[in-house]
Design a protein around this motif. Sequence first.
Motif, PDB file in Angstrom:
ATOM      1  N   LEU A   6       0.901  -1.220   0.051  1.00 21.27           N
ATOM      2  CA  LEU A   6       0.150  -0.050   0.171  1.00 21.27           C
ATOM      3  C   LEU A   6       0.889   1.278   0.090  1.00 21.27           C
ATOM      4  O   LEU A   6       2.066   1.218   0.447  1.00 21.27           O
ATOM      5  CB  LEU A   6      -0.758  -0.014   1.250  1.00 21.27           C
ATOM      6  CG  LEU A   6      -1.804  -1.202   1.345  1.00 21.27           C
ATOM      7  CD1 LEU A   6      -2.733  -1.246   2.556  1.00 21.27           C
ATOM      8  CD2 LEU A   6      -2.635  -1.356   0.069  1.00 21.27           C
ATOM      9  N   LYS A   7       0.311   2.478  -0.289  1.00 23.28           N
ATOM     10  CA  LYS A   7       1.014   3.715  -0.553  1.00 23.28           C
ATOM     11  C   LYS A   7      -0.064   4.532   0.056  1.00 23.28           C
ATOM     12  O   LYS A   7      -1.193   4.958  -0.388  1.00 23.28           O
ATOM     13  CB  LYS A   7       1.260   3.900  -1.975  1.00 23.28           C
ATOM     14  CG  LYS A   7       2.205   5.127  -2.036  1.00 23.28           C
ATOM     15  CD  LYS A   7       2.726   5.437  -3.633  1.00 23.28           C
ATOM     16  CE  LYS A   7       2.015   6.092  -4.340  1.00 23.28           C
ATOM     17  NZ  LYS A   7       2.565   6.310  -5.822  1.00 23.28           N
ATOM     18  N   CYS A   8       0.511   5.412   0.830  1.00 18.84           N
ATOM     19  CA  CYS A   8      -0.035   6.749   1.228  1.00 18.84           C
ATOM     20  C   CYS A   8      -0.023   8.104   0.412  1.00 18.84           C
ATOM     21  O   CYS A   8       0.775   8.042  -0.305  1.00 18.84           O
ATOM     22  CB  CYS A   8       0.160   7.067   2.731  1.00 18.84           C
ATOM     23  SG  CYS A   8       1.845   7.982   3.069  1.00 18.84           S
ATOM     24  N   GLY A   9      -0.744   8.979   0.548  1.00 17.72           N
ATOM     25  CA  GLY A   9      -0.636  10.177  -0.141  1.00 17.72           C
ATOM     26  C   GLY A   9       0.908  10.785  -0.024  1.00 17.72           C
ATOM     27  O   GLY A   9       1.144  11.763  -0.651  1.00 17.72           O
ATOM     28  N   GLN A  10       1.491  10.588   1.138  1.00 18.61           N
ATOM     29  CA  GLN A  10       2.617  11.117   1.274  1.00 18.61           C
ATOM     30  C   GLN A  10       3.806  10.445   0.551  1.00 18.61           C
ATOM     31  O   GLN A  10       5.097  10.620   0.802  1.00 18.61           O
ATOM     32  CB  GLN A  10       3.151  11.186   2.819  1.00 18.61           C
ATOM     33  CG  GLN A  10       1.906  11.939   3.661  1.00 18.61           C
ATOM     34  CD  GLN A  10       2.053  13.445   3.153  1.00 18.61           C
ATOM     35  OE1 GLN A  10       2.899  14.109   2.833  1.00 18.61           O
ATOM     36  NE2 GLN A  10       0.680  13.887   2.983  1.00 18.61           N
ATOM     37  N   ALA A  16       0.280  -4.651   4.190  1.00 19.23           N
ATOM     38  CA  ALA A  16      -0.849  -4.937   5.186  1.00 19.23           C
ATOM     39  C   ALA A  16      -1.633  -6.255   4.559  1.00 19.23           C
ATOM     40  O   ALA A  16      -1.599  -6.443   3.518  1.00 19.23           O
ATOM     41  CB  ALA A  16      -1.873  -3.742   5.201  1.00 19.23           C
ATOM     42  N   TRP A  17      -1.978  -6.930   5.784  1.00 19.22           N
ATOM     43  CA  TRP A  17      -2.633  -8.223   5.252  1.00 19.22           C
ATOM     44  C   TRP A  17      -4.350  -8.127   5.175  1.00 19.22           C
ATOM     45  O   TRP A  17      -4.629  -7.492   6.282  1.00 19.22           O
ATOM     46  CB  TRP A  17      -2.000  -9.162   6.281  1.00 19.22           C
ATOM     47  CG  TRP A  17      -0.843  -9.649   6.022  1.00 19.22           C
ATOM     48  CD1 TRP A  17       0.367  -8.693   6.541  1.00 19.22           C
ATOM     49  CD2 TRP A  17      -0.194 -10.665   5.280  1.00 19.22           C
ATOM     50  NE1 TRP A  17       1.670  -9.320   6.259  1.00 19.22           N
ATOM     51  CE2 TRP A  17       1.184 -10.520   5.590  1.00 19.22           C
ATOM     52  CE3 TRP A  17      -0.625 -11.956   4.755  1.00 19.22           C
ATOM     53  CZ2 TRP A  17       2.066 -11.587   4.982  1.00 19.22           C
ATOM     54  CZ3 TRP A  17       0.196 -12.942   4.390  1.00 19.22           C
ATOM     55  CH2 TRP A  17       1.668 -12.492   4.520  1.00 19.22           C
ATOM     56  N   GLN A  27     -12.584  -1.938   4.690  1.00 18.35           N
ATOM     57  CA  GLN A  27     -11.720  -1.273   5.925  1.00 18.35           C
ATOM     58  C   GLN A  27     -11.313   0.279   5.518  1.00 18.35           C
ATOM     59  O   GLN A  27     -11.084   1.042   6.301  1.00 18.35           O
ATOM     60  CB  GLN A  27     -10.749  -2.008   6.511  1.00 18.35           C
ATOM     61  CG  GLN A  27     -11.211  -3.627   7.215  1.00 18.35           C
ATOM     62  CD  GLN A  27     -10.111  -4.250   7.424  1.00 18.35           C
ATOM     63  OE1 GLN A  27      -9.035  -3.896   7.900  1.00 18.35           O
ATOM     64  NE2 GLN A  27     -10.514  -5.660   7.572  1.00 18.35           N
ATOM     65  N   ARG A  28     -10.691   0.316   4.326  1.00 17.97           N
ATOM     66  CA  ARG A  28     -10.163   1.611   3.707  1.00 17.97           C
ATOM     67  C   ARG A  28     -11.419   2.629   3.833  1.00 17.97           C
ATOM     68  O   ARG A  28     -11.177   3.587   4.283  1.00 17.97           O
ATOM     69  CB  ARG A  28      -9.409   1.488   2.538  1.00 17.97           C
ATOM     70  CG  ARG A  28      -8.989   2.753   1.767  1.00 17.97           C
ATOM     71  CD  ARG A  28      -8.323   2.421   0.498  1.00 17.97           C
ATOM     72  NE  ARG A  28      -9.260   2.247  -0.419  1.00 17.97           N
ATOM     73  CZ  ARG A  28      -9.029   2.545  -1.960  1.00 17.97           C
ATOM     74  NH1 ARG A  28      -7.963   2.989  -2.125  1.00 17.97           N
ATOM     75  NH2 ARG A  28     -10.235   2.453  -2.541  1.00 17.97           N
ATOM     76  N   GLU A  44      -3.803   3.703  -0.819  1.00 14.76           N
ATOM     77  CA  GLU A  44      -4.205   3.043  -2.030  1.00 14.76           C
ATOM     78  C   GLU A  44      -3.351   1.935  -2.282  1.00 14.76           C
ATOM     79  O   GLU A  44      -2.345   1.998  -1.748  1.00 14.76           O
ATOM     80  CB  GLU A  44      -4.139   4.299  -3.230  1.00 14.76           C
ATOM     81  CG  GLU A  44      -2.933   4.818  -3.742  1.00 14.76           C
ATOM     82  CD  GLU A  44      -3.115   5.834  -4.656  1.00 14.76           C
ATOM     83  OE1 GLU A  44      -3.779   6.656  -4.845  1.00 14.76           O
ATOM     84  OE2 GLU A  44      -2.259   5.639  -5.755  1.00 14.76           O
ATOM     85  N   LYS A  45      -3.680   1.148  -3.204  1.00 17.63           N
ATOM     86  CA  LYS A  45      -2.884  -0.026  -3.752  1.00 17.63           C
ATOM     87  C   LYS A  45      -1.586   0.435  -4.224  1.00 17.63           C
ATOM     88  O   LYS A  45      -1.597   1.087  -5.193  1.00 17.63           O
ATOM     89  CB  LYS A  45      -3.263  -1.151  -4.612  1.00 17.63           C
ATOM     90  CG  LYS A  45      -4.541  -1.896  -3.688  1.00 17.63           C
ATOM     91  CD  LYS A  45      -5.327  -2.966  -4.584  1.00 17.63           C
ATOM     92  CE  LYS A  45      -6.630  -3.538  -3.846  1.00 17.63           C
ATOM     93  NZ  LYS A  45      -7.365  -4.532  -4.795  1.00 17.63           N
ATOM     94  N   ALA A  46      -0.364   0.158  -3.926  1.00 21.49           N
ATOM     95  CA  ALA A  46       0.847   0.413  -4.551  1.00 21.49           C
ATOM     96  C   ALA A  46       0.875  -0.559  -5.839  1.00 21.49           C
ATOM     97  O   ALA A  46       0.068  -1.691  -6.172  1.00 21.49           O
ATOM     98  CB  ALA A  46       1.913   0.087  -3.866  1.00 21.49           C
TER      99      ALA A  46
END
Length: 157
Positions: A6-10, A16-17, A27-28, A44-46
Motif C-alpha cells: 500500500l501507499k499513502c498520499g505522502q 498490510a494483510w 476497511q479503507r 491506495e494499492k501500490a
Amino acid sequence: MIVFDLKCGQGHVFEAWFGSSRAFEEQRAGGLVQCPMCGDPAIEKAVMAPNVAAKGNRKADTPAARLDPTPAAEALPSPDAIKAALQVLAQAQTKALETSQWVGKSFAKRARAMHAGEETEAPIHGQATLEQAKQLIDDGVPVAPLPFPVVPPEARN
C-alpha cells in the motif's frame, strides 16, 4: 490471506494483510487503514499489489522491511567482539613481522628481483607507493597489502 503493498498520499509504501480485496476496500472506506509512518488515511494499492502470501515469502523482501534504514545484519559488534578481533589482528601482525624481513623503501625493487629469479625468494615487508604496488601487480609480481600498519622494526611498540 492476501498481502497488499500500500501507499499513502505522502508516498510511504508499506504492507498490510487482508482476508480479501473486498475486506481491504471496506476497511479503507471506513477509515480503518492508515499509514503506519505518518497516519495518512489516503491509502491506495501500490503498483506491486496484491501479493499472495506463500510459504517461502520472507519478511526481508517486503516493502516495509526495505524502508528500515538499519537492518539487524548491520548492527555494531559488541565491545568484547571488537577487542577479540583486535587481539587476533595484533597476533597476526606480530607473527608476520617476526617471520619476514623489513626491506623499507626497497620493497618494490626486492619483490621484482625475487620474481625475476635474480634474488632468492623470502618473505619480506616494507614500503611501496600506490603506483609501485599497481605496477608490481600489473607485472604479475605476487604482492599483497598487509591488513595492518607496517613500520620499521625500531618504530614498533
